[in-house]
Design a protein around this motif. Structure first.
Motif, mmCIF file in Angstrom:
data_model
loop_
_atom_site.group_PDB
_atom_site.id
_atom_site.type_symbol
_atom_site.label_atom_id
_atom_site.label_comp_id
_atom_site.label_asym_id
_atom_site.label_seq_id
_atom_site.Cartn_x
_atom_site.Cartn_y
_atom_site.Cartn_z
ATOM 1 N N MET A 128 4.118 17.602 -9.219
ATOM 2 C CA MET A 128 2.715 17.316 -9.043
ATOM 3 C C MET A 128 2.566 16.370 -7.851
ATOM 4 O O MET A 128 3.362 15.476 -7.652
ATOM 5 C CB MET A 128 2.135 16.777 -10.339
ATOM 6 N N ALA A 129 1.576 16.611 -7.029
ATOM 7 C CA ALA A 129 1.386 15.838 -5.809
ATOM 8 C C ALA A 129 -0.019 15.254 -5.776
ATOM 9 O O ALA A 129 -0.966 15.823 -6.320
ATOM 10 C CB ALA A 129 1.610 16.721 -4.593
ATOM 11 N N GLN A 130 -0.111 14.100 -5.133
ATOM 12 C CA GLN A 130 -1.388 13.418 -4.995
ATOM 13 C C GLN A 130 -1.428 12.817 -3.601
ATOM 14 O O GLN A 130 -0.439 12.224 -3.149
ATOM 15 C CB GLN A 130 -1.487 12.316 -6.040
ATOM 16 N N ARG A 131 -2.538 12.952 -2.903
ATOM 17 C CA ARG A 131 -2.679 12.371 -1.571
ATOM 18 C C ARG A 131 -3.539 11.126 -1.640
ATOM 19 O O ARG A 131 -4.565 11.105 -2.306
ATOM 20 C CB ARG A 131 -3.292 13.371 -0.598
ATOM 21 N N ILE A 132 -3.081 10.095 -0.897
ATOM 22 C CA ILE A 132 -3.839 8.850 -0.800
ATOM 23 C C ILE A 132 -3.855 8.419 0.663
ATOM 24 O O ILE A 132 -3.056 8.904 1.468
ATOM 25 C CB ILE A 132 -3.231 7.733 -1.693
ATOM 26 N N ASP A 133 -4.757 7.528 0.999
ATOM 27 C CA ASP A 133 -4.832 6.978 2.349
ATOM 28 C C ASP A 133 -4.374 5.522 2.298
ATOM 29 O O ASP A 133 -4.907 4.722 1.533
ATOM 30 C CB ASP A 133 -6.264 7.056 2.889
ATOM 31 N N LEU A 134 -3.373 5.203 3.100
ATOM 32 C CA LEU A 134 -2.891 3.815 3.209
ATOM 33 C C LEU A 134 -3.082 3.351 4.643
ATOM 34 O O LEU A 134 -2.326 3.736 5.535
ATOM 35 C CB LEU A 134 -1.404 3.713 2.838
ATOM 36 N N ASP A 135 -4.105 2.570 4.876
ATOM 37 C CA ASP A 135 -4.382 2.011 6.198
ATOM 38 C C ASP A 135 -4.362 3.075 7.295
ATOM 39 O O ASP A 135 -3.741 2.896 8.339
ATOM 40 C CB ASP A 135 -3.376 0.897 6.520
ATOM 41 N N GLY A 136 -5.019 4.203 7.025
ATOM 42 C CA GLY A 136 -5.106 5.254 8.032
ATOM 43 C C GLY A 136 -3.958 6.256 8.017
ATOM 44 O O GLY A 136 -3.944 7.180 8.818
ATOM 45 N N THR A 137 -2.995 6.069 7.160
ATOM 46 C CA THR A 137 -1.883 7.010 7.038
ATOM 47 C C THR A 137 -2.074 7.831 5.770
ATOM 48 O O THR A 137 -2.261 7.273 4.690
ATOM 49 C CB THR A 137 -0.532 6.265 6.963
ATOM 50 N N THR A 138 -2.031 9.147 5.919
ATOM 51 C CA THR A 138 -2.127 10.016 4.742
ATOM 52 C C THR A 138 -0.759 10.070 4.084
ATOM 53 O O THR A 138 0.243 10.397 4.730
ATOM 54 C CB THR A 138 -2.580 11.435 5.132
ATOM 55 N N VAL A 139 -0.727 9.732 2.811
ATOM 56 C CA VAL A 139 0.521 9.695 2.047
ATOM 57 C C VAL A 139 0.383 10.659 0.882
ATOM 58 O O VAL A 139 -0.604 10.628 0.151
ATOM 59 C CB VAL A 139 0.821 8.271 1.515
ATOM 60 N N GLU A 140 1.387 11.510 0.746
ATOM 61 C CA GLU A 140 1.421 12.425 -0.391
ATOM 62 C C GLU A 140 2.496 11.931 -1.347
ATOM 63 O O GLU A 140 3.658 11.793 -0.964
ATOM 64 C CB GLU A 140 1.742 13.841 0.065
ATOM 65 N N LEU A 141 2.093 11.640 -2.574
ATOM 66 C CA LEU A 141 3.027 11.204 -3.607
ATOM 67 C C LEU A 141 3.493 12.437 -4.367
ATOM 68 O O LEU A 141 2.679 13.164 -4.930
ATOM 69 C CB LEU A 141 2.355 10.222 -4.558
ATOM 70 N N ARG A 142 4.805 12.660 -4.362
ATOM 71 C CA ARG A 142 5.367 13.789 -5.102
ATOM 72 C C ARG A 142 6.270 13.234 -6.190
ATOM 73 O O ARG A 142 7.222 12.515 -5.919
ATOM 74 C CB ARG A 142 6.185 14.703 -4.185
ATOM 75 N N ARG A 143 5.944 13.590 -7.416
ATOM 76 C CA ARG A 143 6.704 13.102 -8.571
ATOM 77 C C ARG A 143 7.640 14.201 -9.054
ATOM 78 O O ARG A 143 7.278 15.372 -9.046
ATOM 79 C CB ARG A 143 5.748 12.691 -9.677
ATOM 80 N N SER A 144 8.830 13.785 -9.502
ATOM 81 C CA SER A 144 9.799 14.761 -9.980
ATOM 82 C C SER A 144 10.510 14.224 -11.220
ATOM 83 O O SER A 144 11.007 13.086 -11.208
ATOM 84 C CB SER A 144 10.833 15.051 -8.886
#
Length: 188
Positions: free
Chosen positions: A1-17
C-alpha cells in the motif's frame, strides 16, 4: 500500500511492506522520493523516517557536484597562487598545466617542478572544494620549493583549512583501506 505526502516541496511516496522487518530505504523515482517502510509503524514514526530519508538524500545530492574540468582546475590553481604564494615569494607562481588524471590511485596529486606540471587524482573530484584547494596549493608550493623542506611546508599550509583538509584526506584513506599514513599527496 502506498501513500503520497508533501515534505517541504518534495513529493514522498510511502510504501509499506509486511516482508520488510527492520530496514528502511529510500530511492528516487523521477521527481518522487520513494521511502520503503515496514508495516506496523505509527504515522508519527513514518513521518519521522520520511523526513530523515529525504534529508539524507538531499545531503548526498549536495555533496555530488559536477566534475570540474581541467580548464577550471587551472584557473583555480592560478587564483590560489595569486592569493597564497605570489605575495610571499614576490613573483607569480604559475604552472604550465594542471589536470585531472585517473592513474593516481595511491596519491592525491603530483607535481613535476622541472616541467611545471601538476596532476590531481580524479578521486578528489568528489571531495569538498577546500580539500581540493589544499592538495592544489601543496602541488603549487612544489613549483617554488621542490622538496618537503620547512619553507615548503610553510607555503603549502597557507590555505585556511590546511590542517582540516589533511585530516580529511587521512581519514578518507583509512576508511578506503589505504596505508596507515594515508595516501601520498605527491611522490617525493
Amino acid at each position: 500500500m502506498a501513500q503520497r505526502i508533501d515534505l517541504d516541496g518534495t513529493t514522498v511516496e510511502l510504501r509499506r511492506s509486511a516482508r520488510r522487518r527492520r530496514t528502511i530505504q529510500a530511492r528516487r523515482e523521477g521527481q518522487v522520493v520513494v521511502v520503503m517502510l515496514p508495516t506496523g509503524m505509527t504515522a508519527a514514526e513514518e513521518l519521522r523516517w520520511a523526513r530523515t530519508m529525504v534529508a539524507r538524500m538531499r545531503r548526498q545530492q549536495e555533496r555530488r557536484r559536477p566534475p570540474v574540468g581541467d580548464e577550471a582546475l587551472e584557473a583555480r590553481a592560478e587564483q590560489l597562487a595569486r592569493e597564497h604564494l605570489d605575495p610571499v615569494v614576490g613573483h607569480p607562481v604559475r604552472p604550465v598545466s594542471v589536470r585531472w588524471v585517473t592513474n593516481q590511485n595511491h596519491r592525491w596529486g603530483s607535481c613535476t617542478p622541472s616541467e611545471g606540471t601538476i596532476r590531481l587524482s580524479h578521486r578528489l573530484q568528489q571531495m569538498p572544494d577546500w580539500v581540493v584547494d589544499h592538495v592544489l596549493l601543496h602541488e603549487l608550493a612544489h613549483l617554488v620549493e621542490p622538496h618537503h623542506t620547512e619553507r615548503f611546508h610553510e607555503l603549502a599550509g597557507r590555505t585556511p583549512h590546511a590542517e582540516r583538509a589533511a585530516g580529511y584526506l587521512e581519514g578518507w584513506s583509512a576508511a578506503d583501506g589505504g596505508a596507515p599514513g594515508g595516501d601520498e599527496i605527491d611522490g617525493d
